[in-house]
Design a protein around this motif. Structure first.
Motif, PDB file in Angstrom:
ATOM      1  N   SER A  23       0.828  -1.213   0.000  1.00 22.42           N
ATOM      2  CA  SER A  23       0.000   0.000   0.000  1.00 22.42           C
ATOM      3  C   SER A  23       0.859   1.258   0.000  1.00 22.42           C
ATOM      4  N   ALA A  24       2.146   1.087   0.366  1.00 25.90           N
ATOM      5  CA  ALA A  24       3.054   2.232   0.303  1.00 25.90           C
ATOM      6  C   ALA A  24       3.419   2.567  -1.148  1.00 25.90           C
ATOM      7  N   LEU A  25       3.235   1.580  -2.053  1.00 31.35           N
ATOM      8  CA  LEU A  25       3.618   1.804  -3.450  1.00 31.35           C
ATOM      9  C   LEU A  25       2.503   2.459  -4.257  1.00 31.35           C
ATOM     10  N   LEU A  26       1.271   2.032  -3.984  1.00 30.40           N
ATOM     11  CA  LEU A  26       0.133   2.497  -4.790  1.00 30.40           C
ATOM     12  C   LEU A  26      -0.912   3.116  -3.873  1.00 30.40           C
ATOM     13  N   ALA A  27      -1.293   4.340  -4.203  1.00 31.17           N
ATOM     14  CA  ALA A  27      -2.261   5.048  -3.347  1.00 31.17           C
ATOM     15  C   ALA A  27      -3.604   4.310  -3.298  1.00 31.17           C
ATOM     16  N   ASP A  28      -3.977   3.654  -4.436  1.00 28.71           N
ATOM     17  CA  ASP A  28      -5.286   2.984  -4.475  1.00 28.71           C
ATOM     18  C   ASP A  28      -5.176   1.475  -4.269  1.00 28.71           C
ATOM     19  N   TYR A  29      -4.059   1.063  -3.671  1.00 34.05           N
ATOM     20  CA  TYR A  29      -3.830  -0.384  -3.521  1.00 34.05           C
ATOM     21  C   TYR A  29      -4.959  -1.091  -2.764  1.00 34.05           C
ATOM     22  N   ARG A  30      -5.335  -0.508  -1.623  1.00 33.24           N
ATOM     23  CA  ARG A  30      -6.357  -1.185  -0.803  1.00 33.24           C
ATOM     24  C   ARG A  30      -7.694  -1.319  -1.533  1.00 33.24           C
ATOM     25  N   GLU A  31      -8.092  -0.239  -2.209  1.00 40.61           N
ATOM     26  CA  GLU A  31      -9.353  -0.293  -2.952  1.00 40.61           C
ATOM     27  C   GLU A  31      -9.306  -1.364  -4.038  1.00 40.61           C
ATOM     28  N   ARG A  32      -8.183  -1.386  -4.749  1.00 39.35           N
ATOM     29  CA  ARG A  32      -8.099  -2.352  -5.851  1.00 39.35           C
ATOM     30  C   ARG A  32      -8.085  -3.788  -5.306  1.00 39.35           C
ATOM     31  N   MET A  33      -7.407  -3.979  -4.182  1.00 39.13           N
ATOM     32  CA  MET A  33      -7.343  -5.316  -3.572  1.00 39.13           C
ATOM     33  C   MET A  33      -8.742  -5.760  -3.100  1.00 39.13           C
ATOM     34  N   ALA A  34      -9.457  -4.788  -2.527  1.00 44.79           N
ATOM     35  CA  ALA A  34     -10.809  -5.113  -2.047  1.00 44.79           C
ATOM     36  C   ALA A  34     -11.709  -5.501  -3.229  1.00 44.79           C
ATOM     37  N   ALA A  35     -11.598  -4.761  -4.331  1.00 50.63           N
ATOM     38  CA  ALA A  35     -12.396  -5.064  -5.515  1.00 50.63           C
ATOM     39  C   ALA A  35     -12.072  -6.455  -6.037  1.00 50.63           C
ATOM     40  N   LEU A  36     -10.775  -6.780  -6.004  1.00 50.15           N
ATOM     41  CA  LEU A  36     -10.355  -8.103  -6.473  1.00 50.15           C
ATOM     42  C   LEU A  36     -10.901  -9.204  -5.560  1.00 50.15           C
ATOM     43  N   ALA A  37     -10.828  -8.961  -4.251  1.00 49.53           N
ATOM     44  CA  ALA A  37     -11.301  -9.972  -3.295  1.00 49.53           C
ATOM     45  C   ALA A  37     -12.792 -10.236  -3.448  1.00 49.53           C
ATOM     46  N   MET A  38     -13.541  -9.190  -3.853  1.00 51.60           N
ATOM     47  CA  MET A  38     -14.966  -9.396  -4.087  1.00 51.60           C
ATOM     48  C   MET A  38     -15.205 -10.373  -5.216  1.00 51.60           C
ATOM     49  N   VAL A  39     -14.304 -10.380  -6.186  1.00 52.05           N
ATOM     50  CA  VAL A  39     -14.468 -11.307  -7.317  1.00 52.05           C
ATOM     51  C   VAL A  39     -13.953 -12.683  -6.926  1.00 52.05           C
ATOM     52  N   SER A  40     -12.713 -12.724  -6.414  1.00 52.84           N
ATOM     53  CA  SER A  40     -12.163 -14.029  -6.015  1.00 52.84           C
ATOM     54  C   SER A  40     -11.223 -13.866  -4.833  1.00 52.84           C
ATOM     55  N   GLN A  41     -11.685 -14.370  -3.714  1.00 52.15           N
ATOM     56  CA  GLN A  41     -10.901 -14.317  -2.477  1.00 52.15           C
ATOM     57  C   GLN A  41      -9.545 -15.000  -2.659  1.00 52.15           C
ATOM     58  N   GLU A  42      -9.587 -16.141  -3.298  1.00 54.70           N
ATOM     59  CA  GLU A  42      -8.347 -16.937  -3.411  1.00 54.70           C
ATOM     60  C   GLU A  42      -7.327 -16.276  -4.319  1.00 54.70           C
ATOM     61  N   ILE A  43      -7.816 -15.748  -5.450  1.00 52.77           N
ATOM     62  CA  ILE A  43      -6.873 -15.088  -6.351  1.00 52.77           C
ATOM     63  C   ILE A  43      -6.337 -13.831  -5.678  1.00 52.77           C
ATOM     64  N   ALA A  44      -7.176 -13.169  -4.896  1.00 48.55           N
ATOM     65  CA  ALA A  44      -6.703 -11.992  -4.164  1.00 48.55           C
ATOM     66  C   ALA A  44      -5.587 -12.373  -3.194  1.00 48.55           C
TER      67      ALA A  44
END
Ligand code: DAH
Length: 384
Positions: A23-44
């Motif tokens: 999250s230190a690298l990308l300002a929107d890291y958490r949001e993007r990770m959350a969006a990904l987890a909504m689609v697939s927890q395992e791939i996230a």
């Protein structure tokens, strides 16, 4: 997530990777990770391992290894997983495809951000302050003795003297006999040296060069003889067992003492100062008659012999109160030297002079320690 995809995504993980904080690298890291987890927890979860390794990479090589494992076009885990999609049932295809595309884009963005950070950190290595003056490149230069030697040779060149060099390992006869040193004459005592064999020694002065030049050439001659000489001296601040001299020799018809004085005065004015008082006093050297010593007025006390040190007036430490500083030996070439080289002393006359390079250089630069010339201490050398 289909087992094949799980397999691919986890197989490429390397336990040696050090996890960091993406999250230190990308300002929107958490949001993007959350969006990904909504689609697939395992791939996230698998993705978080890659982005963590990216954030934890200490250098570009490690980062490149993680990048290759994750997203390189052919062997990257995400690329390979995407290649499996066409064989999956439609519903799986849609979910996994969406998740893999989100994941791959996130890994690529993290990798790019980390690469830029590592590259700019590398440019900033050593904390360069661009407002500081530039560092001057170190350039070498001739040794201070070589500088003074060149100045002297240039001066004598202007007076018509060419350079003649002769061996440092010299025959005893050239160093002494042919220069009219009688075998047991005490003048030899001042020239104690290192013998290579009974007939061969390290030359004690550059005057043997005259003998070689005269045996080799016919008059008229106008030569200077620069070089290193040796004496078995006890070494101290003003004596070394090797040093440098420059002799001069002018042989022709009717060369006179007046020519010698004019030459020496020209030398003194060029090397010391334009109006420096000089004097010539008689002194014995076997190879000249008359023999003289030239002195220049002491520059430290300007010829008073006295020196003011704070409130105290004392004897001048440079000339020891004598008002004069000895510069060189000189004289008219002795007839016996002409005879020894096969010149006719009735047909030609000549003058000669010899000076010590160290003495002149020390006087010029106020150097009080002769050993500095050979010690090669850069802090000494770079002052000149
Ligand atoms: N060769 C003498 C020495 O080293 C110095 C010298 C004296 C040289 C008189 C000369 C000369 O050419 O004329 O002590």
């Amino acid at each position: 997530m289909p087992p094949a995809i799980h397999d691919i995504l986890t197989r490429r993980l390397d336990p040696a990777w050090k996890p960091g904080e993406p999250s230190a690298l990308l300002a929107d890291y958490r949001e993007r990770m959350a969006a990904l987890a909504m689609v697939s927890q395992e791939i996230a979860q698998a993705t978080a391992v890659f982005t963590g390794a990216i954030a934890g990479a200490d250098d570009l090589a490690t980062l490149q290894a993680v990048r290759n494992a994750a997203v390189s076009r052919e062997s990257g885990a995400f690329s390979q997983a995407l290649a499996l999609l066409p064989g999956l049932p439609d519903s799986e295809k849609r979910v996994s495809g969406k998740a893999l595309n989100l994941a791959k884009a996130l890994v690529e963005a993290a990798e790019k951000a980390k690469r830029e950070a590592l590259e700019s950190a590398r440019e900033g290595d050593g904390d360069i302050d661009v407002t500081l003056p530039g560092r001057r490149p170190w350039t070498g230069r001739p040794h201070v003795l070589a500088q003074v030697r060149e100045e002297l040779l240039d001066l004598f060149h202007g007076l018509g003297f060419s350079v003649y060099t002769s061996p440092e390992v010299e025959l005893e006869t050239y160093n002494f006999g042919k220069l009219n040193f009688a075998p047991d004459h005490p003048a030899r005592d001042a020239h104690d040296t290192y013998f290579v064999s009974p007939d061969v020694l390290l030359r004690t002065h550059t005057s043997p060069g005259w003998v070689r030049a005269m045996e080799e050439r016919k008059p008229p001659l106008r030569l200077v003889f620069p070089g290193r000489v040796y004496r078995a001296e006890a070494v101290d601040a003003s004596h070394m067992d090797q040093f440098h001299q420059i002799d001069g020799l002018y042989v022709a018809k009717n060369v006179s003492m007046a020519d010698l004085k004019a030459t020496l005065n020209t030398f003194a004015r060029a090397i010391y100062r334009r109006d420096v008082p000089t004097r010539i006093i008689p002194i014995y050297f076997p190879f000249v008659e008359p023999g003289v010593q030239m002195d220049v007025q002491c520059a430290t006390c300007t010829g008073t012999g006295r020196f003011r040190d704070g409130n105290e007036e004392k004897r001048c430490p440079v000339c020891k109160g004598t008002k004069w500083v000895e510069v060189l030996g000189a004289g008219m070439v002795h007839p016996n030297v002409f005879k020894a080289v096969g010149y006719d002393p009735e047909a030609v006359t000549g003058f000669a002079f010899g000076m010590g390079l160290e003495r002149i250089t020390m006087g010029r630069h106020g150097i009080h320690e002769i050993r500095e010339f050979l010690q090669n201490d850069i802090r000494f050398l770079e002052q000149f």
